[in-house]
Write a protein that holds these residues in place. Sequence first.
Motif, PDB file in Angstrom:
ATOM      1  N   TYR A  79     -10.666  -8.250   7.672  1.00 29.58           N
ATOM      2  CA  TYR A  79     -11.050  -7.402   6.537  1.00 29.58           C
ATOM      3  C   TYR A  79     -10.670  -5.964   6.830  1.00 29.58           C
ATOM      4  O   TYR A  79     -10.727  -5.501   7.975  1.00 29.58           O
ATOM      5  CB  TYR A  79     -12.555  -7.510   6.281  1.00 29.58           C
ATOM      6  CG  TYR A  79     -13.004  -8.877   5.853  1.00 29.58           C
ATOM      7  CD1 TYR A  79     -13.037  -9.216   4.490  1.00 29.58           C
ATOM      8  CD2 TYR A  79     -13.367  -9.844   6.788  1.00 29.58           C
ATOM      9  CE1 TYR A  79     -13.454 -10.488   4.104  1.00 29.58           C
ATOM     10  CE2 TYR A  79     -13.764 -11.095   6.397  1.00 29.58           C
ATOM     11  CZ  TYR A  79     -13.807 -11.418   5.048  1.00 29.58           C
ATOM     12  OH  TYR A  79     -14.193 -12.668   4.647  1.00 29.58           O
ATOM     13  N   CYS A  80     -10.273  -5.267   5.774  1.00 23.98           N
ATOM     14  CA  CYS A  80      -9.914  -3.857   5.902  1.00 23.98           C
ATOM     15  C   CYS A  80     -11.176  -3.048   6.195  1.00 23.98           C
ATOM     16  O   CYS A  80     -12.177  -3.163   5.475  1.00 23.98           O
ATOM     17  CB  CYS A  80      -9.264  -3.350   4.630  1.00 23.98           C
ATOM     18  SG  CYS A  80      -8.929  -1.564   4.674  1.00 23.98           S
ATOM     19  N   LYS A 119     -11.733  -0.068   5.711  1.00 26.85           N
ATOM     20  CA  LYS A 119     -11.971   1.025   4.765  1.00 26.85           C
ATOM     21  C   LYS A 119     -12.437   0.515   3.405  1.00 26.85           C
ATOM     22  O   LYS A 119     -13.499   0.912   2.913  1.00 26.85           O
ATOM     23  CB  LYS A 119     -10.691   1.864   4.597  1.00 26.85           C
ATOM     24  CG  LYS A 119     -10.883   3.071   3.706  1.00 26.85           C
ATOM     25  CD  LYS A 119      -9.617   3.905   3.646  1.00 26.85           C
ATOM     26  CE  LYS A 119      -9.821   5.124   2.746  1.00 26.85           C
ATOM     27  NZ  LYS A 119      -8.602   5.952   2.644  1.00 26.85           N
ATOM     28  N   CYS A 120     -11.669  -0.403   2.817  1.00 29.02           N
ATOM     29  CA  CYS A 120     -12.043  -0.872   1.484  1.00 29.02           C
ATOM     30  C   CYS A 120     -12.697  -2.238   1.487  1.00 29.02           C
ATOM     31  O   CYS A 120     -13.322  -2.639   0.516  1.00 29.02           O
ATOM     32  CB  CYS A 120     -10.812  -0.884   0.566  1.00 29.02           C
ATOM     33  SG  CYS A 120      -9.540  -2.042   1.119  1.00 29.02           S
ATOM     34  N   VAL A 124      -7.533  -9.279   4.528  1.00 26.29           N
ATOM     35  CA  VAL A 124      -6.112  -9.063   4.836  1.00 26.29           C
ATOM     36  C   VAL A 124      -5.741  -9.936   6.024  1.00 26.29           C
ATOM     37  O   VAL A 124      -6.591 -10.564   6.655  1.00 26.29           O
ATOM     38  CB  VAL A 124      -5.850  -7.573   5.154  1.00 26.29           C
ATOM     39  CG1 VAL A 124      -6.105  -6.701   3.926  1.00 26.29           C
ATOM     40  CG2 VAL A 124      -6.706  -7.115   6.318  1.00 26.29           C
ATOM     41  N   ARG A 175      -4.188 -10.495   9.919  1.00 28.88           N
ATOM     42  CA  ARG A 175      -4.439  -9.793  11.168  1.00 28.88           C
ATOM     43  C   ARG A 175      -3.127  -9.198  11.706  1.00 28.88           C
ATOM     44  O   ARG A 175      -2.439  -9.814  12.503  1.00 28.88           O
ATOM     45  CB  ARG A 175      -5.044 -10.743  12.197  1.00 28.88           C
ATOM     46  CG  ARG A 175      -6.389 -11.290  11.778  1.00 28.88           C
ATOM     47  CD  ARG A 175      -6.979 -12.146  12.855  1.00 28.88           C
ATOM     48  NE  ARG A 175      -8.273 -12.692  12.465  1.00 28.88           N
ATOM     49  CZ  ARG A 175      -9.059 -13.397  13.236  1.00 28.88           C
ATOM     50  NH1 ARG A 175      -8.700 -13.652  14.457  1.00 28.88           N
ATOM     51  NH2 ARG A 175     -10.212 -13.860  12.802  1.00 28.88           N
ATOM     52  N   PRO A 177      -0.194  -1.565   6.890  1.00 29.77           N
ATOM     53  CA  PRO A 177      -1.241  -0.906   6.075  1.00 29.77           C
ATOM     54  C   PRO A 177      -1.877  -1.883   5.088  1.00 29.77           C
ATOM     55  O   PRO A 177      -1.307  -2.892   4.697  1.00 29.77           O
ATOM     56  CB  PRO A 177      -0.480   0.200   5.348  1.00 29.77           C
ATOM     57  CG  PRO A 177       0.774   0.402   6.128  1.00 29.77           C
ATOM     58  CD  PRO A 177       1.111  -0.940   6.715  1.00 29.77           C
ATOM     59  N   CYS A 178      -3.095  -1.563   4.727  1.00 25.78           N
ATOM     60  CA  CYS A 178      -3.810  -2.365   3.740  1.00 25.78           C
ATOM     61  C   CYS A 178      -3.065  -2.325   2.412  1.00 25.78           C
ATOM     62  O   CYS A 178      -2.660  -1.243   1.942  1.00 25.78           O
ATOM     63  CB  CYS A 178      -5.231  -1.822   3.586  1.00 25.78           C
ATOM     64  SG  CYS A 178      -6.192  -2.601   2.260  1.00 25.78           S
ATOM     65  N   CYS A 207      -5.379   0.084  -0.017  1.00 27.87           N
ATOM     66  CA  CYS A 207      -5.654   1.507   0.236  1.00 27.87           C
ATOM     67  C   CYS A 207      -4.731   2.115   1.270  1.00 27.87           C
ATOM     68  O   CYS A 207      -4.915   3.275   1.658  1.00 27.87           O
ATOM     69  CB  CYS A 207      -7.109   1.685   0.667  1.00 27.87           C
ATOM     70  SG  CYS A 207      -7.501   0.854   2.238  1.00 27.87           S
ATOM     71  N   ASP A 208      -3.749   1.361   1.760  1.00 24.64           N
ATOM     72  CA  ASP A 208      -2.775   1.828   2.746  1.00 24.64           C
ATOM     73  C   ASP A 208      -3.414   2.230   4.087  1.00 24.64           C
ATOM     74  O   ASP A 208      -2.842   3.005   4.856  1.00 24.64           O
ATOM     75  CB  ASP A 208      -1.966   3.019   2.212  1.00 24.64           C
ATOM     76  CG  ASP A 208      -1.055   2.611   1.069  1.00 24.64           C
ATOM     77  OD1 ASP A 208      -0.608   1.437   1.068  1.00 24.64           O
ATOM     78  OD2 ASP A 208      -0.809   3.440   0.180  1.00 24.64           O
ATOM     79  N   PHE A 209      -4.591   1.704   4.393  1.00 20.01           N
ATOM     80  CA  PHE A 209      -5.219   2.012   5.681  1.00 20.01           C
ATOM     81  C   PHE A 209      -4.642   1.081   6.737  1.00 20.01           C
ATOM     82  O   PHE A 209      -4.527  -0.128   6.509  1.00 20.01           O
ATOM     83  CB  PHE A 209      -6.740   1.806   5.576  1.00 20.01           C
ATOM     84  CG  PHE A 209      -7.493   2.271   6.796  1.00 20.01           C
ATOM     85  CD1 PHE A 209      -7.813   3.613   6.957  1.00 20.01           C
ATOM     86  CD2 PHE A 209      -7.883   1.364   7.777  1.00 20.01           C
ATOM     87  CE1 PHE A 209      -8.503   4.035   8.067  1.00 20.01           C
ATOM     88  CE2 PHE A 209      -8.572   1.793   8.901  1.00 20.01           C
ATOM     89  CZ  PHE A 209      -8.884   3.133   9.053  1.00 20.01           C
ATOM     90  N   ILE A 223      -4.269  -1.519   9.471  1.00 16.37           N
ATOM     91  CA  ILE A 223      -5.167  -2.578   9.944  1.00 16.37           C
ATOM     92  C   ILE A 223      -4.918  -2.797  11.435  1.00 16.37           C
ATOM     93  O   ILE A 223      -3.792  -3.113  11.826  1.00 16.37           O
ATOM     94  CB  ILE A 223      -4.948  -3.883   9.172  1.00 16.37           C
ATOM     95  CG1 ILE A 223      -5.012  -3.632   7.667  1.00 16.37           C
ATOM     96  CG2 ILE A 223      -5.947  -4.939   9.608  1.00 16.37           C
ATOM     97  CD1 ILE A 223      -6.342  -3.148   7.202  1.00 16.37           C
TER      98      ILE A 223
END
Length: 237
Positions: free
Chosen positions: A3-4, A6-7, A11, A13, A17-18, A21-23, A25
Amino acid sequence: MAYCPKCGIQVERDNRPCPLCDFPIPKVDDTQADIPNKFPKAENPYPVHLRRILNRIFIFISLLIFVAISLMFYVNYELDEAFTWSRYSNLSVLAGWVFLYFSFGYVHSYYKIIIGMALISLVLLGGLDIFDGSLDWFIPLAFPIVVGTAVIGLCYCTLIRFLSVRRFNVIGFFFIAIVILSMWINFFVSSHEGEVNLLQWLIGTGLQLLPITLVMLYVKYGLPERIKQKAARKFHL
């Protein structure tokens, strides 16, 4: 799946980026290396050290006993050209060595200790009586006293173990066992002297057990709980 952080969407492994939200991972490693324990297991070396010391002392005493027995046999034969007084002495010394073996903690079961001491006592007393040329006092006196002592001891250990007797009751049962043992010995000593009366013996045993029984009942049901707890802490019961 992961799981991301941030949001919170689900996702794969990897480090990409997510998609929402492009975070970035982080990768999750399923294999966890064994971390060495920085604190070693605490062990008490004192019992092992004490056991080694006791073993050395017992071996040393056993060697002394062996030398003493051999010397007594040799001196007795040189003086009398026969084994006379040395039989009594060496049998007593051997019995003492066996008692010492039990007291040094080589046998851990109370039942085995009681039975073993009873058997060696019978061998000692029977041997001494046989050396006198007969069994005048072993059969009517020594045998029932030793067997009765062993039976009372076994019964005491069994009651303490299976009835979960604790604290003051252990002391009470111990005094009851002592009274019964004393009266048992008194019965056979009086019987050996020809002065026994079974009814008087039973009445005397009951009268001696009565005070201990009343004290135990008072401690269990009449003594305030705070006094019992204070006494238990005082005497580590």
